[in-house]
Write a protein that holds these residues in place. Structure first.
Motif, short mmCIF file in Angstrom:
data_model
loop_
_atom_site.label_atom_id
_atom_site.label_comp_id
_atom_site.label_asym_id
_atom_site.label_seq_id
_atom_site.Cartn_x
_atom_site.Cartn_y
_atom_site.Cartn_z
N VAL A 28 -10.61 -61.05 95.70
CA VAL A 28 -9.78 -61.15 96.91
C VAL A 28 -9.93 -62.52 97.55
O VAL A 28 -8.95 -63.18 97.90
CB VAL A 28 -10.12 -60.02 97.91
N ASN A 29 -11.17 -62.99 97.69
CA ASN A 29 -11.40 -64.29 98.33
C ASN A 29 -10.81 -65.44 97.53
O ASN A 29 -10.36 -66.43 98.09
CB ASN A 29 -12.89 -64.51 98.56
N ALA A 30 -10.80 -65.32 96.19
CA ALA A 30 -10.28 -66.40 95.35
C ALA A 30 -8.75 -66.39 95.25
O ALA A 30 -8.14 -67.44 95.08
CB ALA A 30 -10.88 -66.29 93.95
N ASN A 31 -8.13 -65.21 95.36
CA ASN A 31 -6.71 -65.11 95.07
C ASN A 31 -5.82 -64.78 96.27
O ASN A 31 -4.61 -64.82 96.14
CB ASN A 31 -6.48 -64.04 93.99
N TYR A 32 -6.38 -64.45 97.37
CA TYR A 32 -5.58 -64.09 98.53
C TYR A 32 -5.71 -65.16 99.60
O TYR A 32 -6.77 -65.75 99.77
CB TYR A 32 -6.07 -62.77 99.14
N SER A 33 -4.64 -65.37 100.30
CA SER A 33 -4.76 -66.15 101.52
C SER A 33 -4.81 -65.14 102.66
O SER A 33 -4.36 -64.01 102.52
CB SER A 33 -3.59 -67.12 101.67
N TYR A 34 -5.38 -65.51 103.75
CA TYR A 34 -5.47 -64.59 104.87
C TYR A 34 -5.28 -65.34 106.18
O TYR A 34 -5.41 -66.55 106.25
CB TYR A 34 -6.79 -63.83 104.87
N ARG A 35 -4.92 -64.58 107.18
CA ARG A 35 -4.79 -65.12 108.52
C ARG A 35 -5.77 -64.38 109.41
O ARG A 35 -6.21 -63.28 109.08
CB ARG A 35 -3.37 -64.97 109.05
N GLU A 36 -6.11 -64.96 110.52
CA GLU A 36 -7.01 -64.29 111.45
C GLU A 36 -6.20 -63.72 112.60
O GLU A 36 -5.29 -64.37 113.13
CB GLU A 36 -8.07 -65.26 111.97
#
Length: 97
Positions: A28-36
Motif C-alpha cells: 500500500v505504501n509503495a503503490n498508493y498515494s494518499y491525502r491527509e
C-alpha cells in the motif's frame, strides 16, 4: 520439518498475521498515494467507537474503509477513542487481478 515441535501459546501474537499485514502495508505504501484528512475534536468525540461512521462522515468511499484503517494503524473500528484527528486516506483505488 520442525512443525511437530511447535507448541501453541495463546499469550503470543500471531506472527504470520502480523507479517502478512506488514507486507500488505508495504505494498500500500509503495503503490498508493494518499491525502491527509483532519477532523475536528468535536467530530472525533462524536464518533468514538465508530470509525466507519467517521469515514462515512468524511465521505471516504466504503471500499476504502479497510485500507484507510490499515494505513492509519487501526485494527478494529470499534476501538477508535477519538484521539487521532488526522487520517491518511488512500487516493489510488486498489487494483484487483
Amino acid at each position: 520439518m520442525l512443525s511437530h515441535l511447535m507448541v501453541p501459546m495463546p499469550g503470543l501474537p500471531d506472527y504470520t498475521r502480523i507479517n502478512e499485514t506488514l507486507l500488505h502495508m508495504d505494498f500500500v505504501n509503495a503503490n498508493y498515494s494518499y491525502r491527509e484528512v483532519a477532523v475536528t475534536p468535536t467530530e472525533a468525540d462524536r464518533f468514538q467507537g465508530n470509525l466507519y461512521g467517521l469515514f462515512y462522515h468524511l465521505s471516504i468511499p466504503p471500499e476504502l474503509h479497510m485500507y484507510t484503517m490499515q494505513l492509519n494503524g487501526c485494527l478494529n473500528p470499534l476501538n477508535y477513542d477519538g484521539k487521532k484527528q488526522v487520517f491518511k486516506v488512500p487516493v489510488l483505488p486498489p487494483i484487483v487481478d
